[in-house]
Write an enzyme that holds these catalytic residues in place. Structure first.
Site, mmCIF file in Angstrom:
data_model
loop_
_atom_site.group_PDB
_atom_site.id
_atom_site.type_symbol
_atom_site.label_atom_id
_atom_site.label_comp_id
_atom_site.label_asym_id
_atom_site.label_seq_id
_atom_site.Cartn_x
_atom_site.Cartn_y
_atom_site.Cartn_z
ATOM 1 N N GLU A 1 -2.906 8.426 -3.624
ATOM 2 C CA GLU A 1 -3.289 7.702 -4.701
ATOM 3 C C GLU A 1 -4.653 7.908 -5.222
ATOM 4 O OE1 GLU A 1 -4.127 2.780 -5.248
ATOM 5 O OE2 GLU A 1 -1.807 3.325 -4.700
ATOM 6 N N ARG B 1 0.924 -1.278 -0.115
ATOM 7 C CA ARG B 1 -0.093 0.055 -0.029
ATOM 8 C C ARG B 1 0.947 1.235 0.057
ATOM 9 N NH1 ARG B 1 -3.518 -2.845 -1.335
ATOM 10 N NH2 ARG B 1 -5.482 -3.159 -0.353
ATOM 11 N N HIS C 1 -1.357 0.848 -9.612
ATOM 12 C CA HIS C 1 -2.148 -0.147 -8.716
ATOM 13 C C HIS C 1 -2.892 -1.111 -9.521
ATOM 14 C CE1 HIS C 1 -4.125 -0.235 -4.427
ATOM 15 N NE2 HIS C 1 -3.610 -1.504 -4.867
#
Length: 316
Positions: free
Chosen positions: A260, A232, A279
Site C-alpha cells: 500500500e 490493515r 484506504h
C-alpha cells in the site's frame, strides 16, 4: 500541571483550530514536514501526524528524550511500533479509539452493498452506456462474520442491524459475552468461516493477525463469499487472496492492501469481482471534529495530571 521541564505539545493541527485546549502548554504545529517546529527534546506530548506513514511517525522519536505521551490519531498503532524502542521507559502510548468508528463502519457497509449489488459493473456500464439489468445478491438474509469485534466491529454491527441479515457472528481475540450475544474466540474461525456469506475484517494489525487471512482461512470460506477488509492490508496474504479471486471462487472489497499504496500494474487492480478503495475508511468529514475532541480531552487530562484515555501500553 504534569511535573516535567518539557512542556511542548506537537500537534498536526493548528492549536487555535482546537477548542478546549488547556493553557500552560507550548503548542507546536508539525504535520510531518522536513523541518521540526522545535527541539524534539522539549516535547512532552507528541501527536503523530495522521496517515503519513511509519517513516514520518517514527522520525522524531529518537530525539524525544523527555516525551511522556505519544498519541496516535488512528485506532491501530502499527505505524509507531517500530520506533517504540527509541523511547525512554514510562512513555504512554494512546490510540484514537472513538474517532474512526463511524467513518470506518460506514465504509464497511458501503463496500458490502456496492460489491453485492454490482456497483462496479454499473459504473463501467454507465461509461459504455450499457443497461445492466438483472438479479443481484442482497445483503438481506446473508450471514455476516465480523473478525475483530472491538469498537469498530461493534459500530459495523450497528449499521448492519436494519438490513435483515440472517445473522451477525462476532469474532475477537478471546471469547466473551456482550448484550448482543456471544463473541467467539479467533481460534473458532475454521468452524465459523464456512457458514459466512460475508466476512468483514476490522481487526488491529499485530503479530497474531499479520497474515491471518492466508490460504487456510480463504479455503475455509464458502464458494462465492465476499471478503471485506477495512483493517490493515497485511492482515491478508495478498498472493493467497489473488489465487482465490482469479479462480472466481471468492469476491473481495478492499479499503486496504498489501502493498500500500497499491502500485500501478499490480494484478490486484484487475482481479475479477474485486472492489478497491484507497484506504479512506477514516478519511471523512467525521474525522476532524472527533480527533479534535479527543486531543482536547487528552491534553486537559494530561495538564491536570489525570489518567489518560485510550492507553494502549507504557514503554518499559
Amino acid at each position: 500541571m504534569t511535573s516535567t521541564s518539557a512542556t511542548d505539545v506537537w500537534l498536526p493541527f493548528a492549536a487555535d483550530e482546537i477548542d478546549g485546549l488547556p493553557e500552560g502548554l507550548n503548542y507546536r504545529f508539525w504535520d510531518g514536514g522536513r523541518e521540526y517546529p522545535a527541539d524534539p527534546s522539549d516535547c512532552a506530548f507528541y501527536v503523530v501526524p495522521y496517515m503519513r506513514g511509519p517513516e514520518v511517525a517514527v522520525r522524531p522519536l529518537d530525539g524525544m528524550r523527555a516525551v511522556q505521551v505519544v498519541q496516535t490519531l488512528s485506532a491501530g498503532i502499527d505505524h509507531v511500533e517500530p520506533g517504540l524502542g527509541l523511547l525512554p521507559a514510562g512513555v504512554r502510548l494512546c490510540n484514537a479509539k472513538g474517532v474512526h468508528e463511524a467513518s470506518t463502519a460506514e465504509l464497511a457497509l458501503a463496500l458490502v452493498l456496492a460489491s453485492l449489488r454490482g456497483f462496479p459493473g454499473f459504473v463501467r456500464g454507465q461509461e459504455k452506456e450499457e443497461w445492466l439489468s438483472g438479479f443481484y445478491p442482497a445483503l438481506a438474509d446473508k450471514s455476516v462474520l465480523v473478525v475483530g469485534y472491538g469498537s469498530i466491529g461493534s459500530a459495523i454491527e450497528d449499521r448492519l442491524e436494519p438490513f435483515e441479515c440472517a445473522r451477525v457472528v462476532r469474532v475477537a481475540r478471546s471469547a466473551r459475552t456482550t448484550a448482543r450475544g456471544p463473541v467467539h474466540a479467533i481460534d473458532e474461525l475454521p468452524a465459523l468461516l464456512p457458514e459466512a456469506d460475508v466476512v468483514i475484517l476490522s481487526t488491529l494489525l499485530n503479530p497474531s493477525t499479520q497474515g491471518l487471512v492466508g490460504p487456510a482461512f480463504l479455503a475455509a470460506m464458502r464458494d462465492g463469499a465476499l471478503l471485506v477488509n477495512v483493517a490493515r492490508g497485511a492482515v491478508v496474504d495478498t498472493d493467497a487472496l489473488l489465487s482465490e479471486l482469479e479462480s472466481g471462487r471468492l469476491r473481495a472489497a478492499l479499503d486496504v492492501t498489501d502493498p500500500e499504496p497499491l502500485p500501478a500494474g499490480h494484478p490486484l487492480w484487475h482481479a475479477p469481482h474485486t472492489l478497491i478503495s484507497p484506504h479512506v475508511g477514516g478519511s471523512t468529514s467525521a474525522f476532524l471534529p472527533r480527533a479534535k475532541r479527543l486531543l482536547a480531552g487528552q491534553l486537559t487530562r494530561f495538564a491536570a495530571g489525570e489518567p489518560l484515555g485510550n492507553l494502549v501500553l507504557t514503554t518499559g
